[in-house]
Write a protein that holds these residues in place. Structure first.
Motif, PDB file in Angstrom:
ATOM      1  N   LYS A  89      55.797  28.560   6.343  1.00 29.01           N
ATOM      2  CA  LYS A  89      54.905  29.254   5.416  1.00 29.01           C
ATOM      3  C   LYS A  89      55.518  29.365   4.028  1.00 29.01           C
ATOM      4  N   TYR A  90      56.854  29.216   3.967  1.00 25.39           N
ATOM      5  CA  TYR A  90      57.558  29.508   2.721  1.00 25.39           C
ATOM      6  C   TYR A  90      58.233  28.285   2.100  1.00 25.39           C
ATOM      7  N   GLY A  91      58.247  27.170   2.807  1.00 26.95           N
ATOM      8  CA  GLY A  91      58.879  25.972   2.276  1.00 26.95           C
ATOM      9  C   GLY A  91      58.712  24.804   3.227  1.00 26.95           C
ATOM     10  N   LYS A  92      59.436  23.728   2.969  1.00 28.93           N
ATOM     11  CA  LYS A  92      59.377  22.536   3.807  1.00 28.93           C
ATOM     12  C   LYS A  92      60.375  22.647   4.952  1.00 28.93           C
ATOM     13  N   ILE A  93      59.961  22.184   6.121  1.00 27.80           N
ATOM     14  CA  ILE A  93      60.825  22.249   7.297  1.00 27.80           C
ATOM     15  C   ILE A  93      61.186  20.841   7.757  1.00 27.80           C
ATOM     16  N   ASN A  94      62.478  20.605   7.881  1.00 27.37           N
ATOM     17  CA  ASN A  94      62.963  19.349   8.444  1.00 27.37           C
ATOM     18  C   ASN A  94      63.433  19.621   9.865  1.00 27.37           C
ATOM     19  N   HIS A  95      62.818  18.955  10.832  1.00 25.50           N
ATOM     20  CA  HIS A  95      63.225  19.111  12.232  1.00 25.50           C
ATOM     21  C   HIS A  95      64.415  18.191  12.504  1.00 25.50           C
ATOM     22  N   VAL A  96      65.552  18.802  12.795  1.00 26.82           N
ATOM     23  CA  VAL A  96      66.805  18.068  12.983  1.00 26.82           C
ATOM     24  C   VAL A  96      66.759  17.191  14.229  1.00 26.82           C
ATOM     25  N   PHE A  97      66.127  17.700  15.295  1.00 21.80           N
ATOM     26  CA  PHE A  97      66.105  16.986  16.563  1.00 21.80           C
ATOM     27  C   PHE A  97      64.794  16.227  16.749  1.00 21.80           C
ATOM     28  N   ALA A 115      64.434  23.538   4.507  1.00 25.75           N
ATOM     29  CA  ALA A 115      65.432  24.027   5.455  1.00 25.75           C
ATOM     30  C   ALA A 115      65.420  23.156   6.701  1.00 25.75           C
ATOM     31  N   ASP A 116      66.587  22.962   7.291  1.00 23.51           N
ATOM     32  CA  ASP A 116      66.726  22.222   8.543  1.00 23.51           C
ATOM     33  C   ASP A 116      66.611  23.190   9.715  1.00 23.51           C
ATOM     34  N   TYR A 117      65.801  22.834  10.714  1.00 29.97           N
ATOM     35  CA  TYR A 117      65.646  23.680  11.905  1.00 29.97           C
ATOM     36  C   TYR A 117      65.991  22.884  13.158  1.00 29.97           C
ATOM     37  N   MET A 118      66.897  23.451  13.947  1.00 31.31           N
ATOM     38  CA  MET A 118      67.270  22.879  15.238  1.00 31.31           C
ATOM     39  C   MET A 118      66.447  23.583  16.314  1.00 31.31           C
ATOM     40  N   VAL A 119      65.432  22.912  16.803  1.00 32.15           N
ATOM     41  CA  VAL A 119      64.515  23.543  17.766  1.00 32.15           C
ATOM     42  C   VAL A 119      64.949  23.188  19.182  1.00 32.15           C
ATOM     43  N   THR A 120      65.397  24.204  19.908  1.00 32.02           N
ATOM     44  CA  THR A 120      65.890  24.009  21.281  1.00 32.02           C
ATOM     45  C   THR A 120      65.140  24.864  22.304  1.00 32.02           C
ATOM     46  N   GLY A 121      64.127  25.581  21.861  1.00 27.67           N
ATOM     47  CA  GLY A 121      63.403  26.434  22.791  1.00 27.67           C
ATOM     48  C   GLY A 121      62.329  27.219  22.062  1.00 27.67           C
ATOM     49  N   ILE A 173      70.580  20.188  24.369  1.00 26.54           N
ATOM     50  CA  ILE A 173      70.708  19.936  22.938  1.00 26.54           C
ATOM     51  C   ILE A 173      70.975  18.446  22.735  1.00 26.54           C
ATOM     52  N   PRO A 174      70.149  17.755  21.964  1.00 23.43           N
ATOM     53  CA  PRO A 174      70.314  16.312  21.784  1.00 23.43           C
ATOM     54  C   PRO A 174      71.689  15.950  21.227  1.00 23.43           C
ATOM     55  N   ASP A 175      72.128  14.751  21.512  1.00 25.09           N
ATOM     56  CA  ASP A 175      73.405  14.254  21.012  1.00 25.09           C
ATOM     57  C   ASP A 175      73.394  14.219  19.482  1.00 25.09           C
ATOM     58  N   PRO A 176      74.500  14.614  18.831  1.00 27.80           N
ATOM     59  CA  PRO A 176      74.550  14.628  17.364  1.00 27.80           C
ATOM     60  C   PRO A 176      74.180  13.297  16.715  1.00 27.80           C
ATOM     61  N   SER A 177      74.341  12.195  17.441  1.00 26.76           N
ATOM     62  CA  SER A 177      73.986  10.887  16.872  1.00 26.76           C
ATOM     63  C   SER A 177      72.496  10.773  16.581  1.00 26.76           C
ATOM     64  N   THR A 178      71.685  11.620  17.205  1.00 28.84           N
ATOM     65  CA  THR A 178      70.234  11.579  17.008  1.00 28.84           C
ATOM     66  C   THR A 178      69.763  12.576  15.953  1.00 28.84           C
ATOM     67  N   TRP A 179      70.657  13.391  15.426  1.00 30.68           N
ATOM     68  CA  TRP A 179      70.264  14.435  14.485  1.00 30.68           C
ATOM     69  C   TRP A 179      69.894  13.840  13.127  1.00 30.68           C
ATOM     70  N   THR A 180      68.884  14.422  12.510  1.00 32.79           N
ATOM     71  CA  THR A 180      68.480  14.041  11.154  1.00 32.79           C
ATOM     72  C   THR A 180      68.591  15.277  10.272  1.00 32.79           C
ATOM     73  N   LYS A 209      61.424  15.348  18.607  1.00 33.76           N
ATOM     74  CA  LYS A 209      60.544  16.250  19.349  1.00 33.76           C
ATOM     75  C   LYS A 209      60.782  16.096  20.844  1.00 33.76           C
ATOM     76  N   MET A 210      60.927  17.232  21.545  1.00 32.81           N
ATOM     77  CA  MET A 210      61.199  17.228  22.978  1.00 32.81           C
ATOM     78  C   MET A 210      59.952  17.625  23.765  1.00 32.81           C
ATOM     79  N   GLU A 211      59.709  16.905  24.850  1.00 26.61           N
ATOM     80  CA  GLU A 211      58.574  17.242  25.719  1.00 26.61           C
ATOM     81  C   GLU A 211      58.843  18.553  26.448  1.00 26.61           C
ATOM     82  N   SER A 212      60.090  18.765  26.832  1.00 24.47           N
ATOM     83  CA  SER A 212      60.496  20.035  27.425  1.00 24.47           C
ATOM     84  C   SER A 212      61.924  20.299  26.999  1.00 24.47           C
ATOM     85  N   TYR A 213      62.316  21.560  27.040  1.00 25.03           N
ATOM     86  CA  TYR A 213      63.642  21.947  26.574  1.00 25.03           C
ATOM     87  C   TYR A 213      64.624  21.934  27.743  1.00 25.03           C
ATOM     88  N   THR A 214      65.568  21.003  27.685  1.00 19.54           N
ATOM     89  CA  THR A 214      66.551  20.887  28.767  1.00 19.54           C
ATOM     90  C   THR A 214      67.989  20.894  28.255  1.00 19.54           C
TER      91      THR A 214
END
Length: 368
Positions: A116-124, A98-104, A133-140, A126-131
């Motif tokens: 715990k239940y499968g593989k996680i793909n982090h779309v964004f 599953a893809d997870y968009m972590v913003t906070g 939503i990254p530009d879509p060009s950086t999404w994976t 990694k952010m040092e602090s949450y300020t």
């Protein structure tokens, strides 16, 4: 204040409209002439069936929920649904990814739980602090993922998605706990929407889940029955004893929104309230400081610090104390980030927000 009440800016459990509380008070001892309190009502009774089905219908009308979706009332809160959504759907595709968009904080917890239940793909990245939503060009994003998850409004960090992200046809699971019923939303673009009730929907104890029919066939065999969307939909959320009182209050809140202009009016009100607060911040010459990029600032939870870095905690403590003297309460920031948090859910009126605006202006004058 009416009934000696104060203006409660709590992030959740949050304030309830006075008219809803008065309705609860009126029916608490004898619901609908039954001779029983709503707290005593059987979940198998015809009276409760009417409460539950009316709440579902009102939500369906408010949110324009298409016919190929089920509306469920479950337990466990948003935290429970971070697990339930993954348990139900992470095996939708063979990748068990599953893809997870972590913003906070909340989306980060959701990603950790789902791992715990499968593989996680982090779309964004990694952010040092949450300020923001990254530009879509950086999404994976992974087209083989079973779903994409995001939290529409981060209650702790004060970040809100201004629009539904593009997922190229992959089903979306969205946590809308803190901004549901505050703006119009196209439910048909989601696979699952869930929301803990204690922000805009009523009292703690029940979680709204809206799930698309085709996803009910993808449930994992190891999913607990109480978290299984398919089983709960077949039982009309009555597999076990539901939170009767919380569903009752949720129904009253849905009725309140319908009778006060619907989602269009709630959205207009939220824009007016949040703009008023952010205007004070933006015009304060740095006295009030927010770190969130303007495009992604939450309408529901305004998170700020006050004064210079070496004086923030002292000023913020004074702000909270002085605000309380003006009957403006529950303004302390989350323990993980500190500062001030102003929650502007539907139950906070424009007049309530204006009173806080005036206090903020006066506080700056006295403490600059």
């Amino acid at each position: 204040m009416s009934h000696g009440r104060k203006i409660n800016f709590a992030p959740g459990p949050s304030a309830l409209p006075l008219e809803v509380l008065e309705k609860v008070h009126k029916e608490l001892f004898n619901y609908n002439g039954s001779g029983m309190s709503i707290l005593e009502l059987s979940h198998r009774s015809a009276l409760f069936a009417d409460i539950l089905n009316t709440a579902k219908q009102d939500l369906k009308e408010l949110l324009k929920v298409p016919d190929n979706y089920h509306i469920l009332f479950l337990q466990g809160g948003g935290t429970g649904q971070t697990a339930a959504s993954a348990l139900n759907l992470i095996g939708l595709k063979p990748s068990h990814m599953a893809d997870y968009m972590v913003t906070g904080a909340w989306s980060a917890k959701a990603a950790k739980e789902a791992s715990k239940y499968g593989k996680i793909n982090h779309v964004f990245p990694k952010m040092e602090s949450y300020t923001g939503i990254p530009d879509p060009s950086t999404w994976t994003m992974n087209p083989d993922s079973s779903y994409v998850f995001y939290c529409d409004n981060e209650t702790i960090d004060g970040i809100e998605f201004p629009e539904i992200p593009e997922t190229n046809g992959v089903s979306i699971i969205c946590d809308m706990s803190s901004n549901i019923l505050s703006r119009c939303v196209d439910v048909s673009k989601f696979g699952v929407i869930y929301a803990g009730a204690q922000k805009n929907l009523g009292t703690a104890g029940v979680t709204l889940v809206i799930v698309r029919d085709d996803l009910l066939t993808a449930i994992q065999p190891n999913c607990l029955s109480i978290l299984d969307y398919s089983i709960m939909s077949k039982n009309n959320s009555l597999l076990n004893t539901p939170p009767v009182f919380s569903i009752y209050v949720l129904g009253l809140m849905a009725k309140y929104v319908k009778e006060n202009g619907g989602l269009e009016k709630m959205e207009e009100n939220s824009r007016i309230k949040s703009n008023a607060i952010y205007s004070v911040i933006d015009e304060s010459d740095g006295f009030y400081k927010g770190k969130i990029d303007q495009k992604y600032r939450s309408r529901m939870n305004v998170v700020i610090r006050i004064g210079k870095p070496n004086a923030c905690e002292t000023l913020e403590k004074k702000f909270i104390e002085e605000a309380a003297k003006q009957d403006l309460i529950s303004l302390k920031g989350h323990r993980s980030v500190g500062g001030i948090r102003i929650s502007l859910y539907n139950s906070i009126s424009i007049e309530d927000a204006e009173k806080l605006v005036e206090f903020m202006k006066d506080f700056q004058k006295q403490n600059s």
